[in-house]
Design a protein around this motif. Sequence first.
Motif, PDB file in Angstrom:
ATOM      1  N   THR A  28       0.842  -1.185   0.000  1.00 14.20           N
ATOM      2  CA  THR A  28       0.000   0.000   0.000  1.00 14.20           C
ATOM      3  C   THR A  28       0.884   1.245   0.000  1.00 14.20           C
ATOM      4  O   THR A  28       2.093   1.182   0.255  1.00 14.20           O
ATOM      5  N   ASN A  29       0.256   2.406  -0.260  1.00 13.53           N
ATOM      6  CA  ASN A  29       0.996   3.663  -0.177  1.00 13.53           C
ATOM      7  C   ASN A  29       1.459   3.939   1.251  1.00 13.53           C
ATOM      8  O   ASN A  29       2.547   4.480   1.470  1.00 13.53           O
ATOM      9  N   LYS A  30       0.650   3.557   2.211  1.00 13.55           N
ATOM     10  CA  LYS A  30       1.026   3.753   3.605  1.00 13.55           C
ATOM     11  C   LYS A  30       2.255   2.922   3.964  1.00 13.55           C
ATOM     12  O   LYS A  30       3.132   3.383   4.703  1.00 13.55           O
ATOM     13  N   ALA A  31       2.326   1.706   3.430  1.00 12.61           N
ATOM     14  CA  ALA A  31       3.480   0.841   3.696  1.00 12.61           C
ATOM     15  C   ALA A  31       4.694   1.219   2.862  1.00 12.61           C
ATOM     16  O   ALA A  31       5.773   0.649   3.047  1.00 12.61           O
ATOM     17  N   ARG A  32       4.528   2.139   1.907  1.00 13.95           N
ATOM     18  CA  ARG A  32       5.621   2.632   1.060  1.00 13.95           C
ATOM     19  C   ARG A  32       6.326   1.501   0.305  1.00 13.95           C
ATOM     20  O   ARG A  32       7.541   1.466   0.208  1.00 13.95           O
ATOM     21  N   GLY A  33       5.541   0.581  -0.200  1.00 12.88           N
ATOM     22  CA  GLY A  33       6.089  -0.489  -1.020  1.00 12.88           C
ATOM     23  C   GLY A  33       6.530  -1.722  -0.270  1.00 12.88           C
ATOM     24  O   GLY A  33       6.930  -2.707  -0.889  1.00 12.88           O
ATOM     25  N   ALA A  34       6.475  -1.708   1.070  1.00 16.19           N
ATOM     26  CA  ALA A  34       6.816  -2.906   1.838  1.00 16.19           C
ATOM     27  C   ALA A  34       5.693  -3.939   1.728  1.00 16.19           C
ATOM     28  O   ALA A  34       4.514  -3.587   1.559  1.00 16.19           O
ATOM     29  N   ILE A  35       6.055  -5.210   1.817  1.00 16.57           N
ATOM     30  CA  ILE A  35       5.057  -6.273   1.679  1.00 16.57           C
ATOM     31  C   ILE A  35       4.096  -6.257   2.865  1.00 16.57           C
ATOM     32  O   ILE A  35       4.513  -6.178   4.027  1.00 16.57           O
ATOM     33  N   VAL A  36       2.806  -6.325   2.565  1.00 15.73           N
ATOM     34  CA  VAL A  36       1.748  -6.503   3.555  1.00 15.73           C
ATOM     35  C   VAL A  36       1.106  -7.857   3.294  1.00 15.73           C
ATOM     36  O   VAL A  36       0.756  -8.174   2.149  1.00 15.73           O
ATOM     37  N   VAL A  37       0.964  -8.661   4.328  1.00 17.41           N
ATOM     38  CA  VAL A  37       0.312  -9.958   4.198  1.00 17.41           C
ATOM     39  C   VAL A  37      -0.954  -9.947   5.057  1.00 17.41           C
ATOM     40  O   VAL A  37      -0.921  -9.538   6.220  1.00 17.41           O
ATOM     41  N   SER A  38      -2.074 -10.339   4.450  1.00 18.63           N
ATOM     42  CA  SER A  38      -3.374 -10.288   5.135  1.00 18.63           C
ATOM     43  C   SER A  38      -4.058 -11.634   5.071  1.00 18.63           C
ATOM     44  O   SER A  38      -4.031 -12.315   4.037  1.00 18.63           O
ATOM     45  N   LYS A  39      -4.694 -12.005   6.184  1.00 19.50           N
ATOM     46  CA  LYS A  39      -5.525 -13.219   6.241  1.00 19.50           C
ATOM     47  C   LYS A  39      -6.935 -12.847   5.794  1.00 19.50           C
ATOM     48  O   LYS A  39      -7.505 -11.862   6.267  1.00 19.50           O
ATOM     49  N   LEU A  40      -7.508 -13.627   4.854  1.00 15.92           N
ATOM     50  CA  LEU A  40      -8.825 -13.334   4.294  1.00 15.92           C
ATOM     51  C   LEU A  40      -9.843 -14.387   4.689  1.00 15.92           C
ATOM     52  O   LEU A  40      -9.507 -15.567   4.847  1.00 15.92           O
ATOM     53  N   ASP A  41     -11.086 -13.951   4.823  1.00 22.58           N
ATOM     54  CA  ASP A  41     -12.186 -14.888   4.994  1.00 22.58           C
ATOM     55  C   ASP A  41     -12.489 -15.519   3.638  1.00 22.58           C
ATOM     56  O   ASP A  41     -12.769 -14.805   2.672  1.00 22.58           O
ATOM     57  N   PRO A  42     -12.436 -16.850   3.516  1.00 20.25           N
ATOM     58  CA  PRO A  42     -12.612 -17.470   2.195  1.00 20.25           C
ATOM     59  C   PRO A  42     -14.003 -17.324   1.617  1.00 20.25           C
ATOM     60  O   PRO A  42     -14.183 -17.515   0.411  1.00 20.25           O
ATOM     61  N   ASN A  43     -14.988 -17.008   2.430  1.00 19.24           N
ATOM     62  CA  ASN A  43     -16.347 -16.848   1.915  1.00 19.24           C
ATOM     63  C   ASN A  43     -16.633 -15.409   1.482  1.00 19.24           C
ATOM     64  O   ASN A  43     -17.105 -15.162   0.382  1.00 19.24           O
ATOM     65  N   SER A  44     -16.332 -14.462   2.377  1.00 19.46           N
ATOM     66  CA  SER A  44     -16.686 -13.068   2.106  1.00 19.46           C
ATOM     67  C   SER A  44     -15.528 -12.237   1.575  1.00 19.46           C
ATOM     68  O   SER A  44     -15.732 -11.100   1.146  1.00 19.46           O
ATOM     69  N   LEU A  45     -14.294 -12.764   1.642  1.00 20.21           N
ATOM     70  CA  LEU A  45     -13.076 -12.047   1.250  1.00 20.21           C
ATOM     71  C   LEU A  45     -12.757 -10.884   2.176  1.00 20.21           C
ATOM     72  O   LEU A  45     -11.940 -10.019   1.861  1.00 20.21           O
ATOM     73  N   GLU A  46     -13.360 -10.851   3.339  1.00 17.78           N
ATOM     74  CA  GLU A  46     -13.080  -9.806   4.324  1.00 17.78           C
ATOM     75  C   GLU A  46     -11.701 -10.027   4.941  1.00 17.78           C
ATOM     76  O   GLU A  46     -11.276 -11.157   5.175  1.00 17.78           O
ATOM     77  N   VAL A  47     -10.981  -8.943   5.216  1.00 15.81           N
ATOM     78  CA  VAL A  47      -9.661  -9.018   5.837  1.00 15.81           C
ATOM     79  C   VAL A  47      -9.821  -9.292   7.330  1.00 15.81           C
ATOM     80  O   VAL A  47     -10.451  -8.514   8.053  1.00 15.81           O
TER      81      VAL A  47
END
Length: 475
Positions: free
Chosen positions: A365-384
């Motif tokens: 993201t722009n906030k992370a300034r290009g650093a990798i962000v890894v997020s766990k997602l809900d497989p049904n709703s795709l919510e973070v």
Amino acid sequence: MWLLLGVCVFALLGCIQGQDRAALWRENDRSGRCQYTFTVPSPTETSCPSTASGGPEMEGLKARLSLLEALVTRLTGAETQGHGAGFQGQSLADLQAALTQAMRERSLLQAEKERLERDVEGLRRRVDDMRRETERLKSRPCFPQPPLVQDSGVRTSGGADVLSTLVSRSGTQGHTGILRDPAWQYSGSPAFLELKADVTEVPAPTPAGTDDSTGCGELIAVGEPVSHRKADSIAGKYGVWMQDPKAVPPYGANMVWRIDTVGTEVKQLFGYEDMDQLSKGFPSKVLLLPEPVESTGATLYRGSLYYQRRRSRTLLRYDLATESIAARRDLPHAGFHGQFPYSWGGYTDIDLGVDEQGLWAIYSTNKARGAIVVSKLDPNSLEVKGSWETSIRKNSVANSFVICGRLYTLASYSSPETTINFLFDTATGQGKKVSLPFKNKYRYNSMVDYNPAQRKLYAWDNFHMVSYDVRLGLQ
């Protein structure tokens, strides 16, 4: 030529003997052409008769000048033509000889190239056959050797002695306790007999630091690449292929799926019944996705294809059974279409993957300034459900994947001998540098994903679909 001209003029002047007052002028006319003018006074006539021809003397002079001009023109023309023809003939002969030699060498080189291409293709087929045979042998079950029965017991971690219990079986013709393993037929001396016993097995403690093939520890080794298929056209230079680690009907766990991702409207999803049909190139199912795919970040999980919609941060869940979009959601603040790709490019801003813990998204993201962000997602709703920001820049690594909740990054996509160079553990929120050997066999790896059911990495390396076995340490 000038000597001849001088002789002619001298002769002309000699023809007008007695005319000691003769004069010769040379000057340019109005067009710039040189003209010679002779003036000879008449010894007897005080004035010229009025005639149009100018008299016999003028006519003779004109005739002599015409003859002189014709002679000079013939001599100069013959000399020039002789030199030019000789040089031109020699040049044409040399060029023809050089062209003939070049064509002969080109034919020889073309024949040598075709022979080498046939040899390379034959070697490639032999290598592929040997790999398939190796995979077939690996998949065959190994018959276990009969356990050795010892008098001493096995001491458990609690300190209790567990003695092996021998269960005797009645044999035929009065023999007792002698058993034959049907998987082991000894054809030698009947004096050599195999003794088989049923024992109560007690697992011994595993020494510290050894790998656990059934656990979910840290990655400690990646195997050699095994090729399964090469794409048929330029559309398959980059792509993604996968198996569902938790398949649901109507498709089984052996089903293999593939997407060629070169093109502006990538929508075709090819399905193969198993690895063998994939290697032969015979799809049993072709699905047309309702919205185009962006890059090589798609994955399969629980009967659904998860992918990024082209030119957007929108994630889609495509249900394979109903062949329709089951969920969609924007990944908050995620870069897309070339903002934060991997080092090889390809609009790889959002990379989806699956491990033992579920569905993950790898992006920046722009906030992370290009650093990798890894997020766990809900497989049904795709919510973070949770996000972690790492300290490694996304465009400095070639690819990444998640195993047992740990993010791993690949240093290079093109180097044949590279490394997995970084690990980030979402359980502790800590990252560290690692150095695990990894091979890019075909030197352009555009996709690396983990399959927790097969315990393999799947990769797309320059038209080739390859897999790697992995070894994990203790939890």
